[in-house]
Design a protein around this motif. Structure first.
Motif, PDB file in Angstrom:
ATOM      1  N   LYS A 226       5.453  25.412   8.107  1.00  0.00           N
ATOM      2  CA  LYS A 226       4.946  25.408   6.738  1.00  0.00           C
ATOM      3  C   LYS A 226       3.421  25.315   6.779  1.00  0.00           C
ATOM      4  CE  LYS A 226       7.532  21.843   5.758  1.00  0.00           C
ATOM      5  NZ  LYS A 226       8.172  20.715   5.040  1.00  0.00           N
ATOM      6  N   ILE A 227       2.777  25.674   5.692  1.00  0.00           N
ATOM      7  CA  ILE A 227       1.310  25.582   5.645  1.00  0.00           C
ATOM      8  C   ILE A 227       0.883  24.151   5.893  1.00  0.00           C
ATOM      9  CG2 ILE A 227      -0.730  25.849   4.184  1.00  0.00           C
ATOM     10  CD1 ILE A 227       0.705  28.169   2.801  1.00  0.00           C
ATOM     11  N   LEU A 228       1.541  23.211   5.210  1.00  0.00           N
ATOM     12  CA  LEU A 228       1.304  21.787   5.437  1.00  0.00           C
ATOM     13  C   LEU A 228       2.640  21.082   5.621  1.00  0.00           C
ATOM     14  CD1 LEU A 228      -1.462  20.740   2.856  1.00  0.00           C
ATOM     15  CD2 LEU A 228      -1.731  20.985   5.323  1.00  0.00           C
ATOM     16  N   ASN A 229       2.702  20.237   6.612  1.00  0.00           N
ATOM     17  CA  ASN A 229       3.839  19.351   6.788  1.00  0.00           C
ATOM     18  C   ASN A 229       3.428  17.933   6.386  1.00  0.00           C
ATOM     19  OD1 ASN A 229       5.783  21.193   7.909  1.00  0.00           O
ATOM     20  ND2 ASN A 229       4.612  21.157   9.825  1.00  0.00           N
ATOM     21  N   THR A 230       4.334  17.208   5.764  1.00  0.00           N
ATOM     22  CA  THR A 230       4.052  15.841   5.351  1.00  0.00           C
ATOM     23  C   THR A 230       4.845  14.877   6.233  1.00  0.00           C
ATOM     24  OG1 THR A 230       3.651  16.488   3.057  1.00  0.00           O
ATOM     25  CG2 THR A 230       4.132  14.164   3.475  1.00  0.00           C
TER      26      THR A 230
ATOM     27  N   PRO B  74      -1.620  20.518   8.920  1.00  0.00           N
ATOM     28  CA  PRO B  74      -1.157  21.895   9.094  1.00  0.00           C
ATOM     29  C   PRO B  74      -0.016  21.992  10.112  1.00  0.00           C
ATOM     30  CG  PRO B  74      -3.557  21.742   9.228  1.00  0.00           C
ATOM     31  CD  PRO B  74      -3.026  20.350   9.286  1.00  0.00           C
ATOM     32  N   LYS B  75       0.685  23.103  10.098  1.00  0.00           N
ATOM     33  CA  LYS B  75       1.738  23.357  11.087  1.00  0.00           C
ATOM     34  C   LYS B  75       1.149  23.289  12.499  1.00  0.00           C
ATOM     35  CE  LYS B  75       1.050  28.364  10.660  1.00  0.00           C
ATOM     36  NZ  LYS B  75       1.672  29.642  10.251  1.00  0.00           N
ATOM     37  N   ASN B  76       2.009  22.944  13.429  1.00  0.00           N
ATOM     38  CA  ASN B  76       1.674  22.810  14.858  1.00  0.00           C
ATOM     39  C   ASN B  76       0.905  21.533  15.187  1.00  0.00           C
ATOM     40  OD1 ASN B  76       2.912  25.325  15.248  1.00  0.00           O
ATOM     41  ND2 ASN B  76       0.978  26.417  14.910  1.00  0.00           N
ATOM     42  N   PHE B  77       0.701  20.694  14.184  1.00  0.00           N
ATOM     43  CA  PHE B  77       0.101  19.383  14.440  1.00  0.00           C
ATOM     44  C   PHE B  77       1.190  18.312  14.372  1.00  0.00           C
ATOM     45  CE2 PHE B  77      -3.705  21.693  13.548  1.00  0.00           C
ATOM     46  CZ  PHE B  77      -4.714  21.012  14.208  1.00  0.00           C
ATOM     47  N   ILE B  78       1.133  17.362  15.305  1.00  0.00           N
ATOM     48  CA  ILE B  78       2.018  16.211  15.241  1.00  0.00           C
ATOM     49  C   ILE B  78       1.212  14.987  14.805  1.00  0.00           C
ATOM     50  CG2 ILE B  78       3.580  17.124  16.992  1.00  0.00           C
ATOM     51  CD1 ILE B  78       2.330  15.036  18.960  1.00  0.00           C
TER      52      ILE B  78
ATOM     53  N   TYR C  23       0.837  -1.199   0.000  1.00  0.00           N
ATOM     54  CA  TYR C  23       0.000   0.000   0.000  1.00  0.00           C
ATOM     55  C   TYR C  23       0.871   1.248   0.000  1.00  0.00           C
ATOM     56  CZ  TYR C  23      -4.075  -2.844   1.304  1.00  0.00           C
ATOM     57  OH  TYR C  23      -5.096  -3.768   1.326  1.00  0.00           O
ATOM     58  N   LYS C  24       0.555   2.179  -0.886  1.00  0.00           N
ATOM     59  CA  LYS C  24       1.114   3.529  -0.837  1.00  0.00           C
ATOM     60  C   LYS C  24      -0.064   4.480  -0.654  1.00  0.00           C
ATOM     61  CE  LYS C  24       5.258   2.700  -3.631  1.00  0.00           C
ATOM     62  NZ  LYS C  24       6.050   3.121  -4.810  1.00  0.00           N
ATOM     63  N   ILE C  25      -0.108   5.129   0.508  1.00  0.00           N
ATOM     64  CA  ILE C  25      -1.276   5.928   0.901  1.00  0.00           C
ATOM     65  C   ILE C  25      -0.832   7.365   1.144  1.00  0.00           C
ATOM     66  CG2 ILE C  25      -3.110   6.205   2.611  1.00  0.00           C
ATOM     67  CD1 ILE C  25      -2.826   3.221   3.254  1.00  0.00           C
ATOM     68  N   ASN C  26      -1.609   8.304   0.628  1.00  0.00           N
ATOM     69  CA  ASN C  26      -1.377   9.724   0.879  1.00  0.00           C
ATOM     70  C   ASN C  26      -2.698  10.350   1.294  1.00  0.00           C
ATOM     71  OD1 ASN C  26      -1.154  12.684   0.304  1.00  0.00           O
ATOM     72  ND2 ASN C  26       0.908  12.095  -0.351  1.00  0.00           N
ATOM     73  N   ILE C  27      -2.734  10.927   2.506  1.00  0.00           N
ATOM     74  CA  ILE C  27      -3.976  11.560   2.965  1.00  0.00           C
ATOM     75  C   ILE C  27      -3.686  12.975   3.451  1.00  0.00           C
ATOM     76  CG2 ILE C  27      -5.049   9.377   3.600  1.00  0.00           C
ATOM     77  CD1 ILE C  27      -4.531  10.085   6.518  1.00  0.00           C
ATOM     78  N   THR C  28      -4.712  13.795   3.398  1.00  0.00           N
ATOM     79  CA  THR C  28      -4.625  15.177   3.862  1.00  0.00           C
ATOM     80  C   THR C  28      -5.694  15.413   4.915  1.00  0.00           C
ATOM     81  OG1 THR C  28      -3.752  15.937   1.742  1.00  0.00           O
ATOM     82  CG2 THR C  28      -4.733  17.599   3.181  1.00  0.00           C
ATOM     83  N   VAL C  29      -5.260  15.970   6.047  1.00  0.00           N
ATOM     84  CA  VAL C  29      -6.148  16.233   7.176  1.00  0.00           C
ATOM     85  C   VAL C  29      -5.909  17.671   7.617  1.00  0.00           C
ATOM     86  CG1 VAL C  29      -6.910  15.430   9.437  1.00  0.00           C
ATOM     87  CG2 VAL C  29      -5.760  13.836   7.886  1.00  0.00           C
ATOM     88  N   LYS C  30      -6.976  18.462   7.693  1.00  0.00           N
ATOM     89  CA  LYS C  30      -6.848  19.871   8.062  1.00  0.00           C
ATOM     90  C   LYS C  30      -7.819  20.216   9.189  1.00  0.00           C
ATOM     91  CE  LYS C  30      -5.590  21.258   3.337  1.00  0.00           C
ATOM     92  NZ  LYS C  30      -5.981  22.101   2.158  1.00  0.00           N
ATOM     93  N   PRO C  31      -7.529  19.753  10.415  1.00  0.00           N
ATOM     94  CA  PRO C  31      -8.410  20.103  11.535  1.00  0.00           C
ATOM     95  C   PRO C  31      -8.506  21.635  11.659  1.00  0.00           C
ATOM     96  CG  PRO C  31      -6.802  18.440  12.174  1.00  0.00           C
ATOM     97  CD  PRO C  31      -6.374  18.965  10.847  1.00  0.00           C
ATOM     98  N   PRO C  32      -9.671  22.157  12.073  1.00  0.00           N
ATOM     99  CA  PRO C  32     -10.838  21.432  12.600  1.00  0.00           C
ATOM    100  C   PRO C  32     -11.772  20.861  11.534  1.00  0.00           C
ATOM    101  CG  PRO C  32     -11.226  23.775  12.701  1.00  0.00           C
ATOM    102  CD  PRO C  32      -9.819  23.616  12.214  1.00  0.00           C
TER     103      PRO C  32
END
Length: 629
Positions: A276-280, A223-227, A56-65
């Protein structure tokens, strides 16, 4: 009269000659697997055993809230079976949230969603005819554009999205507005095995899972500040962590002290991640049953290392994540290290299956590979107790991949058995520990008066509901393992469990493989024990009926009204007010399942007898005492 075997068992099981010339009931389809040499009567995988696999190669994007989760995956699925496959099974577990989906307990309206919405599926580059139909729930079949012959592979590309449940469910969902548990979040190929073919059971949020051992490369954009904490080797910490956090993270891998990598305040203030706006965040894992992740911007993050080695020879990283109010979790890294050390040293005496273990504060007790979701509690002993259970699951079902949907007693019984021994070890007080286990695991079964819980443990759990599943899988099975350990001795039991796990590491054992392995490794015919504990409607109820004296011999007569071959203690009080405790094992009932005799030589008369079964498990305690008149 106690029931011997349920009608269900009689209908579904055949009797098949297995190890040592004895017989245990066995499903006909599984019997065929032995005939085909895919499984062996000595409990080992057969010479023709096979198992399919996915990459499996999976790429997902999560932008809480925001609750929207967007994903793309490529699955390469390998047909190692001898069969030609014309369809492929697909699991969409989060469709359990769809209106109308079968669910064991129903669902509150705030937990409902559209489920997994697949935008497109292509198979070997050809677009599949897919519609997000209302009646497609957690398991479905997809036609293949060409037959998948043995030794060949097929590639699927899938785009999907889903809305995470705004209220935490038992295993996944929102912990708070910006902390999410991502589990079962991706379309997954179902298991195709040697005895049932495609696993097409629907997930109803009660029984658990059945997974192949796959390889995963997972990228999670947040997003930044999320681990992001979870399954697999964290491949790019330097690309996501600030210099301050990276130094602490790296240090945690080289010390047995607990390092606080981040506080909740530091995370909020932008001191922990790259801005950064988004971290991967990228993770990699091989030959593993599943992946799961915690995403948060408001938890504390602790970590430490253990000198004990994982199965791959690396040091073990132990991590925890929790909000400020979860005071008990300040000890969680220590709880986890203590549990791993015990499992390594005492049972099953094997190196930990993974090089990382993360326990986070959730709202339920649930296991995932390398991860555990544990609720917070005012009593840290209870928190530790739940964590120990979930960590024990790293061996079963995640080292040896059982079918939890059908035979969940194998892993839940093991984990409850392990938690019982660990609690005795932790508290150094057997009476206090056993009272805790009795309260949470045995009490409901013992107090039941209608007999509904007295069904064979082997009954496939997918046909059971509610508390029937919990009683059979947890307390009843754990009690059986305790009695068996006592019968064999702790060392022999550990040898049997260890070798069974090694035989079936990364494979799919059934209960019969476990029964046969224990027979083979212990060099004993235990089928009388397996049959009475796992294949009958027996229950726990023993007592003392009379005391006979001949010369200096006292013959103590015990009765077994429930039929389960229990172990326990006899507390003897003599006429001179001295006392003695005699232990008896399950083989007291081997020849006569209903009656047992213990001869005690003494020149002093016995005044009274008390029978105390293992874990005080007894449906009727009124006949457990007898005064010698």
């Amino acid at each position: 009269m106690r029931p011997i075997v349920t009608l269900f068992a009689l209908c579904c099981f055949h009797f098949f000659d297995i190890a040592l010339g004895q017989k245990l009931p066995m499903p006909k389809l599984l019997e065929d697997s032995y005939v085909k040499e895919q499984r062996s009567p000595d409990g080992k995988p057969g010479v023709k055993y096979w198992q399919n696999k996915g990459k499996y190669k999976i790429n997902i994007t999560v932008k809480p809230p925001s609750k929207k989760i967007e994903g793309y995956e490529t699955i390469t699925y390998y047909n190692n079976s001898p069969d030609v496959l014309e369809k492929i099974g697909l699991k969409l577990i989060l469709n359990v949230h769809k209106p109308g989906a079968p669910r064991a307990f129903g669902s509150e309206s705030e937990k409902l969603s559209k489920g997994i919405q697949i935008h497109n599926i292509s198979i070997d580059g050809k677009k599949a005819d897919w519609k997000n139909e209302e009646d497609v729930f957690t398991s479905t079949m997809i036609p293949l554009p060409r037959k998948l012959i043995p030794g060949d592979s097929v590639k699927l590309n899938i785009n999907w999205q889903y809305d995470i449940s705004p209220a935490i469910d038992s295993r996944e969902g929102s912990l708070n507005p910006t902390s999410f548990i991502l589990a079962y979040f991706y379309p997954k190929i179902a298991v195709y095995d040697d005895y049932q073919g495609w696993d097409q059971m629907q997930f109803v949020d009660l029984q658990e899972f059945y997974s192949d051992f796959n390889d995963y490369e997972v990228s999670i954009n947040v997003p930044k500040n999320f681990i992001v904490l979870g399954t697999g080797d964290f491949l790019n910490p330097s690309e996501n962590l600030s210099q301050q956090a990276l130094l602490k993270y790296n240090k945690s891998y080289n010390t047995e002290s607990v390092i606080n990598i981040a506080t909740a305040a530091e995370m909020k203030s932008g001191k922990i991640t790259r801005q950064k706006i988004l971290n991967t965040w990228r993770f990699s894992s091989q030959n593993i049953a599943d992946v799961a992740y915690l995403i948060t911007d408001r938890y504390n993050w602790d970590a430490s290392s253990m000198s004990l080695k994982a199965v791959n020879g690396k040091n073990i990283s132990v991590q925890s994540a929790y909000p400020n109010e979860a005071k008990d979790f300040k000890q969680m890294v220590g709880f986890t290290k203590n549990t791993i050390s015990w499992l390594h040293s005492y049972l099953p005496k094997l190196n930990f299956p993974f090089e990382k273990m993360t326990v986070f504060q959730g709202t339920y007790g649930m296991e995932y590979p390398m991860m555990a979701n544990v609720e917070t509690d005012e009593d840290p002993n209870f928190t530790r107790y739940v964590a120990e259970h979930e960590i024990a699951h790293m061996y079963l079902p995640f080292m040896a991949g059982i079918n939890e949907t059908r035979y969940g007693f194998m892993d839940e019984g093991w984990a409850t058995f392990a938690e019982t021994l660990l609690t005795r070890y932790d508290l150094q007080n057997k009476k206090a520990a056993d009272s805790m286990i009795y309260k949470y695991r045995i009490n409901k079964w013992m107090k039941a008066k209608n007999g509904l819980f007295n069904i064979p443990i082997i009954t496939p759990s997918d046909v059971l509901t509610g508390d029937l599943v919990r009683v059979n899988q947890y307390g009843k099975t754990a009690l059986g393992f305790l009695v068996l350990q006592d019968l064999l001795s702790p060392d022999v039991f550990a040898d049997c469990l260890q070798e069974f796990l090694l035989r079936w590491k990364g494979k799919h054992p059934t209960p019969w493989d476990m029964f046969n392995s224990f027979n083979d490794i212990s060099h004993q015919d235990l089928n009388w024990f397996w049959h009475r504990w796992f294949f009958t409607g027996n229950y726990a109820d023993i007592g003392v009926s009379k005391i006979e004296r001949s010369g200096n011999n006292n013959t103590i007569h015990l009765t077994n009204k429930g039929g389960m071959p229990l172990s326990g203690d006899l507390k003897i009080k003599y006429s001179d007010n001295t006392e003695e405790v005699i232990h008896f094992k399950a083989d007291l009932w081997k020849e006569d399942p209903d009656h047992g005799k213990i001869v005690k030589e003494s020149g002093i008369l016995i005044h009274s007898i008390s029978v105390i079964p293992e874990l005080s498990a007894d449906a009727n305690m009124e006949d457990n005492q007898l005064e010698n008149k």
